[in-house]
Design an enzyme around this catalytic site. Structure first.
Site: not given
Lengths: 537, 294
Positions: A78, A107, A143, A171-172, A255, A257, A259, A270, A304-305, A330, A333, A452
């Protein structure tokens, strides 16, 4: 070489090919954008079914539907599918559709590579999903695939998982290179960087993050592969390595990722809020700098993870303070979005409803993030449902609501038809209510200590879990309304005008609805959408 | 910015064929590696892998050939040229980040986790896992010598690695000479300098292979020799693969020069390869310093 030179051939007049080859061989940014969007919608439903399996198992305490091993495979798949299969490709799809139209280009800069970036994905996810059918089952280590769960104790299918991740990375990276080359090189004459729509800006910065961190992900899965099959000891302390090294390298990718999944959402919101507030965006320049600051800070907050893993005190403090710093840009924004609406002539069409829900609910997710950023408090929250609540608040009513807002906002431009507004509003309210019923109780579960990734739980957690499961099914099934609305909008509906929305601004709205196959055959005349025209009309 | 129309290529079969080949390569490699680890022979996996690699080779040849044709027909504007430049630059940046992951791992184990295992520093409590383990770098004695027998010896940085450093550094110079001569349209000299560059690159690869054989057979420095062997081989191994690819690219450029491709003011293919070669060179300097010397 004179005899070889031909007149540069005009790009405007070849339309789409017919049949399946249009989609297989296409070099057109709109076709590729459409492919990305449908791919991600498919993955959203596959990942969603897995989420509902998880929630169904958690409806009551005790084991009823699935075996714990399968439950682990569901949580893992998931997460991976939603992150790499649903959210990221959806934003790439938006980038493909919108960036050339927003900057006045015919294009994307590298159209064949663009096709390649897309078509790797179905192959990569075929491989990823096929692991579920392999002997020993699919990936079951979460994950984040921490070693040694993903190395020493992994099922054999982990090898295919590793190669699938490699393919997604390729790909990315190619997609991101294409986005950067397009934005830096294909803008219509006169459009300076600081004139670009914010969606384009956020994607420029996102693409930089992708190129910077996807190779690091490739590196860490390569080290896993070496540890599993070639006898190295990167993540094994017996040979002088360290399992915690895995977490450092993974989160150095991980991390930025997160963002990557939220910055384009900021860009979408925006664009939408100024349109329906009928005012220009408040603080354009500060928005750009805030986005860039968030991106730069994202490289120095990764641990921080890992507060609970046993880092030196100086590390805990450093990562705690840098993480809190992210709240500043943040906050800028969120302030700017609210200030844009202040004294605006607001209307509440569906894209605006989703954008407003984004601002409120993403902010809630941001605040729970701040709570998690406090290292001593995190020792309590770590690996509980509080974390699950936090990141689902920033991803579902954050990224995914922004994606839905974007879909309703630009769908009339893409298809030439208006969608069914009352059905869309129904979809919004069902989703809004469903999301909150699902994820809000998880805060309480987590604070009360429910861990979890466990298929069973203590009796005192039963009520909130039942509520969450009810919300998840409500949210999941209301997405069928979304799909029905999209398909009927593609097939028929009221003819959309070129501008579509009264307050729309930006070059994409100067094109017909639907736009021609190649957006701009000649560079359009550029006028500043944000700066000179105060009301955007 | 140029207002010339931008060349948007028509439909192309190459990308989807390349995706399918990539899938074959990945699926074949996965099957093969799993079969090798489980000791069940790797027939099917190897076949798929080789088929995929062959297809990918043919496709890339065709695809690049197509791009070269388009370029020589003059379909590409200056703007297109800039897109290629941005593309190559960011690709090299992604490669830099790929190597950073491994350098990061090296610095982490060297400066943090190995000393902790040895009882030094703030997390020195980890020493309780293998009491009596002493932290050294290079790590000759691993915490668990039965699981990971440490290396018996090390590569002397002042022999082959130093020679290799000189080889690669001079090859960066020779490729630049070739570039200057190309700008002056003095083709015979371009060919000469390119051949010299390829020779230097190949010599580097030969010496690297000799070094690997020595490491495995005489020094006991293997992938299995604990964290020093792991970081040593992953860094030098991926670098060696990049040198191989770079040499192959140089050979293709050489063949194109011999066929009369490129013009003094229009030769991005040449420049892209030379950028790549310089990148490979810079990575080696980092390797020489942090893996071999210090």
């Amino acid at each position: 070489m004179g005899s070889l030179e031909k007149s540069v051939h005009s790009t405007g007049h070849h339309g789409p090919a017919t049949g399946i080859t249009r989609w297989l061989y296409t070099t057109n940014h709109k076709d590729i954008g459409t492919l990305y969007l449908f791919f991600s919608l498919t993955m959203f439903f596959i990942g969603g079914c897995m989420a509902l399996t998880i929630r169904a198992e958690l409806f009551q305490p005790g084991l009823q539907l699935v075996r714990p091993e399968f439950f682990n495979q569901m949580t893992t798949s998931h997460g991976l599918i939603m992150v790499f299969g649903a959210v990221m490709p959806a934003f790439v799809g938006l980038a493909n559709w919108l960036i050339p139209m927003m900057i006045g280009a015919p294009d994307m800069a590298l159209p064949r590579m663009n096709n390649w970036s897309f078509w790797i994905l179905p192959f990569a996810f075929t491989m990823m999903l096929s692991t579920l059918l392999m002997e020993g089952g699919g990936p079951n280590f979460g994950w984040t695939f921490y070693a040694p769960l993903s190395t020493t104790y992994a099922p054999p299918s982990v090898t295919f998982f590793i190669f699938a991740v490699h393919m997604m990375g390729i790909s990315s990276i190619m997609g991101a290179i294409n986005v950067i080359a397009t934005i830096l090189n294909m803008r219509t004459p006169g459009m300076k960087l600081m004139d670009m729509p914010l969606f384009v800006w956020t994607w420029l910065i996102t693409a930089f993050l992708l190129i910077a961190v996807m190779p690091v992900l490739a590196g860490v899965v390569t080290m896993m592969l070496m540890d599993i099959h070639f006898g190295t000891s990167f993540f094994d302390a017996a040979g002088g390595g360290d399992p915690v090294l895995f977490q450092h390298v993974f989160w150095f990718f991980g991390h930025p990722e997160v963002y990557i999944m939220i910055l384009p959402a900021f860009g979408v919101v925006s664009e939408i809020i100024p349109t329906f507030a009928r005012k220009r965006l408040f603080g354009y320049t500060s928005m750009v700098y805030a986005t860039a600051s968030i991106a730069i800070l994202s490289f120095i907050v990764w641990a921080h993870h890992m507060f609970a893993v046993g880092m030196p005190l100086a590390g805990e403090l450093f990562f705690m303070f840098t993480t809190m710093l992210i709240a500043v840009p943040t906050g800028v924004k969120v302030f700017n979005w609210v200030a844009t609406m202040y004294r605006g002539s607001m209307t509440f069409e569906t894209p605006m409803l989703f954008a407003l829900a984004f601002v409120v609910l993403f902010t809630i997710g941001g605040f729970s993030g701040l709570m998690l950023a406090i290292a001593p408090a995190d020792f309590q929250y770590h690996d509980t449902y509080f974390v699950v609540a936090h990141f689902h608040y920033v991803l579902v009513p954050g990224s995914i609501f922004a994606l839905m807002a974007a879909t309703y906002f630009w769908l009339p431009k893409w298809t030439g038809h208006m969608y069914n507004e009352s059905m869309a509003k129904l979809h919004f309210w069902l989703s809004f209510i469903g999301v909150n019923i699902t994820f809000f109780p998880m805060h309480f579960l987590g604070l009360a200590g429910m861990p979890r990734r466990i298929p069973d739980y203590a009796l005192q957690f039963a009520d909130f879990n039942m509520v969450a499961t009810f919300g998840a099914f409500l949210f999941g099934f209301s997405q069928l309304v979304f799909v029905y609305n999209i398909i009927s909008c593609i097939r028929s509906g009221k003819q959309a005008t070129d501008r579509v929305w009264e307050g729309s601004h930006g070059l994409e709205w100067t094109l017909p609805s639907p736009p021609p196959y190649h957006s701009f055959t000649e560079p359009p005349v550029f006028t500043h959408p944000y700066k000179e025209n105060d009301r955007g009309v | 910015m140029s207002t010339q129309a931008y060349y948007v290529p028509a439909q192309s079969r190459w990308p989807i064929m390349a995706s399918a080949s990539l899938f074959l390569i990945a699926f074949g490699a996965g099957t093969l590696i799993n079969a090798l680890s489980a000791d069940t022979g790797g027939g099917l996996g190897l076949t798929l892998l080789l088929a995929g690699a062959l297809c990918m080779g043919l496709i890339l040849t065709g695809w690049f050939g197509h791009v070269i044709d388009e370029s020589r027909q003059g379909l590409y504007s200056d703007q297109m040229d800039r897109s290629f430049r941005w593309g190559m630059s960011w690709f090299i940046f992604s490669e830099v980040m790929f190597f950073s992951a491994f350098f990061g791992a090296l610095f982490y184990v060297r400066n943090l986790s190995v000393p902790w295992l040895g009882g030094e520093g703030e997390k020195g409590v980890a020493n309780m896992l293998w009491q009596g383990f002493e932290a050294t770098w290079p790590l000759m004695k691993t915490p668990d010598m039965t699981a990971y027998p440490g290396p018996g010896g090390l590569i002397d940085p002042l022999h082959l690695p130093l020679v290799n450093t000189l080889l690669l550094l001079s090859s960066s110079v020779t490729v630049t000479f070739a570039h200057y001569r190309l700008k002056q349209d003095r083709r015979p000299q371009v060919i000469l300098w390119l051949i010299l560059t390829i020779a230097l690159g190949s010599a580097f690869l030969v010496f690297q292979a000799v070094e690997y054989v020595e490491a495995y057979h005489e020094l006991g420095l293997t992938l299995h020799a604990g964290i020093y062997g792991a970081t040593f081989f992953i860094l030098t191994g991926f670098h060696g693969m990049h040198v191989t690819l770079g040499t192959l690219m140089l050979v293709i450029i050489l063949l194109r020069v011999i066929r009369g491709h490129f013009e003094p003011d229009h030769h991005f293919g040449f420049e892209a390869v030379s950028w790549y070669w310089h990148f490979v060179d810079v990575v080696w300097v980092g390797l020489f310093l942090f893996v071999y010397l210090l």
